[in-house]
Design a protein around this motif. Structure first.
Motif, PDB file in Angstrom:
ATOM      1  N   UNK A  87       0.763  -1.073  -0.329  1.00  0.00           N
ATOM      2  CA  UNK A  87      -0.005  -0.088   0.184  1.00  0.00           C
ATOM      3  C   UNK A  87       0.645   1.087  -0.096  1.00  0.00           C
ATOM      4  N   UNK A  88       0.273   2.313  -0.642  1.00  0.00           N
ATOM      5  CA  UNK A  88       1.018   3.626  -0.581  1.00  0.00           C
ATOM      6  C   UNK A  88       1.190   4.022   1.017  1.00  0.00           C
TER       7      UNK A  88
ATOM      8  N   UNK B  16      -1.597   4.890   4.314  1.00  0.00           N
ATOM      9  CA  UNK B  16      -2.971   4.745   3.876  1.00  0.00           C
ATOM     10  C   UNK B  16      -3.566   3.391   4.385  1.00  0.00           C
TER      11      UNK B  16
ATOM     12  N   UNK C 246      -8.517  -8.144  -6.525  1.00  0.00           N
ATOM     13  CA  UNK C 246      -7.202  -8.067  -6.803  1.00  0.00           C
ATOM     14  C   UNK C 246      -6.411  -9.368  -6.825  1.00  0.00           C
TER      15      UNK C 246
ATOM     16  N   UNK D 144     -10.913   5.354  -2.426  1.00  0.00           N
ATOM     17  CA  UNK D 144     -10.078   4.435  -1.577  1.00  0.00           C
ATOM     18  C   UNK D 144      -9.126   3.554  -2.137  1.00  0.00           C
ATOM     19  N   UNK D 145      -9.322   3.165  -3.199  1.00  0.00           N
ATOM     20  CA  UNK D 145      -8.373   2.383  -3.936  1.00  0.00           C
ATOM     21  C   UNK D 145      -7.309   3.238  -4.559  1.00  0.00           C
TER      22      UNK D 145
ATOM     23  N   UNK E 159      -6.010   5.868  -3.256  1.00  0.00           N
ATOM     24  CA  UNK E 159      -5.323   6.500  -2.202  1.00  0.00           C
ATOM     25  C   UNK E 159      -4.141   5.119  -1.957  1.00  0.00           C
ATOM     26  N   UNK E 160      -5.080   4.114  -1.863  1.00  0.00           N
ATOM     27  CA  UNK E 160      -4.285   2.455  -1.325  1.00  0.00           C
ATOM     28  C   UNK E 160      -3.089   2.466  -2.149  1.00  0.00           C
ATOM     29  N   UNK E 161      -3.158   2.675  -3.528  1.00  0.00           N
ATOM     30  CA  UNK E 161      -2.069   2.385  -4.752  1.00  0.00           C
ATOM     31  C   UNK E 161      -1.360   3.729  -4.837  1.00  0.00           C
ATOM     32  N   UNK E 162      -1.594   4.885  -3.962  1.00  0.00           N
ATOM     33  CA  UNK E 162      -0.966   5.793  -4.275  1.00  0.00           C
ATOM     34  C   UNK E 162      -1.042   6.677  -5.577  1.00  0.00           C
TER      35      UNK E 162
ATOM     36  N   UNK F  27     -15.228   5.891   1.228  1.00  0.00           N
ATOM     37  CA  UNK F  27     -13.693   6.258   0.883  1.00  0.00           C
ATOM     38  C   UNK F  27     -12.626   6.139   1.925  1.00  0.00           C
ATOM     39  N   UNK F  28     -13.136   5.981   3.034  1.00  0.00           N
ATOM     40  CA  UNK F  28     -12.171   6.055   4.482  1.00  0.00           C
ATOM     41  C   UNK F  28     -11.560   7.168   4.479  1.00  0.00           C
TER      42      UNK F  28
ATOM     43  N   UNK G  56     -10.169   9.003   2.158  1.00  0.00           N
ATOM     44  CA  UNK G  56      -9.421   9.249   0.960  1.00  0.00           C
ATOM     45  C   UNK G  56      -9.812  10.470  -0.131  1.00  0.00           C
TER      46      UNK G  56
ATOM     47  N   UNK H 144      -8.093  13.641   0.956  1.00  0.00           N
ATOM     48  CA  UNK H 144      -6.327  13.706   0.821  1.00  0.00           C
ATOM     49  C   UNK H 144      -6.121  13.767  -0.745  1.00  0.00           C
TER      50      UNK H 144
ATOM     51  N   UNK I  32     -14.176  -2.284  -7.797  1.00  0.00           N
ATOM     52  CA  UNK I  32     -13.517  -3.341  -7.673  1.00  0.00           C
ATOM     53  C   UNK I  32     -12.557  -3.435  -8.845  1.00  0.00           C
TER      54      UNK I  32
ATOM     55  N   UNK J  79      -9.300  -1.344  -8.348  1.00  0.00           N
ATOM     56  CA  UNK J  79      -8.282  -2.009  -7.406  1.00  0.00           C
ATOM     57  C   UNK J  79      -7.421  -2.834  -8.219  1.00  0.00           C
TER      58      UNK J  79
END
Lengths: 264, 264
Positions: free
Chosen positions: A241-242, A245, A256, B138-139, B141-144, B166-167, B169, B172, B252, B255
């Motif tokens: 993960x980035x 986060x 995934x 959310x995704x 942010x998770x993958x930057x 997005x929890x 995200x 941000x 999905x 992601x």
């Protein structure tokens, strides 16, 4: 298919549709509620593992739905929108409900033995959110998973909302519920499945996983994750993960991981 | 941080929290509503692009939230659960609401020029569902991902539910809204981004995609998908699906594709 008109919300023939939200919480004796055209279509398809008991359809929807209602092979009740909403206890905007019978669950060993040589199984521990459960089933079906296994702390995949989010996959993909996590792993190993546990603390990166043989994807709930006893029995992998986060949602994680296990 | 007690649901100091659901539909003059501890924590973090205006917190939650409320640097109103529910117009079980100021949107060209050499951007056309929008953020942010671009047919990522899914995200990750899809592609190309459009009719398999350089993932809504004019400008890729099953949910999909573009 000749629709049976319903004029009285108290008509006993639609009693099982009454106060759907409250009933969802208490169960309905081996039945489930399907809603919307997408799910109705799956329920009426040859791929459904579940028998339809009846449908309750808003009058103005009957004609366009006629082909799928013919295939349903069950009584179709037609009601005005007002009667339908009064029966269900809240507005059914899409005007489409159906009752189905929960199928008998397959024997775990039989189910796993019948998997193809490259069969994928998704095993889930402690996922209690119906959106996530539906998403996991949708993704399992999209990537052709052979079955879904659920431990005793998972919610019911045949709850109305879970079925809807699964776009009907919960009616197609075989599943077993109420399993003990370690017994689940025993069964998978006995059938020659490699065990891949997804966890933010996994030792390898998911991108190192390559397709091959029977494989099971083991998923835990966001937050608590998988127990150390389960993790110790599996190859553990993480999705990097980035910085800083929060991790992925568990349903997104399943998509995934299944893509990687199938095509990586 | 000294909480300001609120005893009257009609207190003008909490007027912007009134009847939250109805207000969500009509907008609130450049403000947004954040709910829950996870989102509050992001709003109070240095990574938030949004300034907090105030918080409305159930009295019994104040003490455990004190560290994050200190960081918020905005007035904190404390109310009994009954007053809080009366203000919001429905039960706020978690007892945590905050108002934030929507940030000014960055200039598209400036934003893209500032991306790193391996920067990922997610460009979205026609996604009107807040769950999906939140999941995409959310995704991302998770993958930057460096930024999210939205065309004029997308819903507001700072709608309460989208932020929650997005929890945080959405508070941000920089984004630009209201773009014309082809102007969006022009901007991406001018900044050296390769264009990867996801579609069930894509010409290549996603698994053939390898990381490299600046790349944009172009996503359309489930159902209508991307327009031919957009598809014609992009490398088009598909995620192969199991026979006859519905495609993946768009969140999905984001992601799976971001994982492949980052680590494939």
């Amino acid at each position: 298919m000749t629709p049976i008109p319903i004029h009285d919300p108290d008509d006993p023939r639609v009693a099982d549709y009454r106060q759907i939200r409250e009933r969802d919480l208490t169960g309905r004796r081996g039945l489930f509620v399907a809603e919307g055209a997408v799910v109705l279509n799956v329920l009426a398809s040859p791929q459904s593992r579940c028998r339809a008991v009846s449908a309750l359809i808003a009058e103005q929807r009957i004609e366009t739905l006629r082909p799928v209602l013919e295939r349903l092979a069950a009584p179709v009740y037609a009601a005005g929108q007002g009667v339908m909403d009064a029966v269900a206890g809240f507005p059914i905007h899409r005007g489409i409900l159906a009752l189905g019978e929960k199928p008998a669950e397959p024997d775990l060993a039989d189910l796993l033995t019948a998997a193809p040589g490259d069969g994928l199984v998704v095993a889930v521990c402690g996922v209690g959110n119906h959106d996530n459960m539906g998403g996991i089933f949708r993704n399992a079906a999209a990537f052709g998973a052979h079955a879904v296994l659920l431990d005793a702390h998972c919610c019911d995949p045949l709850y109305r909302k879970a079925i809807r989010v699964s776009v009907g996959a919960a009616l197609r993909t075989p599943f077993v519920t109420g399993l003990d996590p370690l017994a689940m792993l025993d069964g998978l190993e006995a059938a020659g499945f490699s065990l891949l546990a997804l966890s933010p603390s996994g030792e390898q990166s998911l991108s190192e996983v390559r397709p091959g043989g029977r494989a099971a994807l083991i998923l835990g709930a966001e937050g608590p994750g998988l127990s150390p006893a389960v993790m110790a029995r599996c190859r553990t992998v993480a999705i990097p993960m980035a910085g800083g986060f929060d991790s992925l949602n568990v349903a997104a994680t399943s998509a995934v991981a299944l893509h990687q296990m199938r095509f990586g």
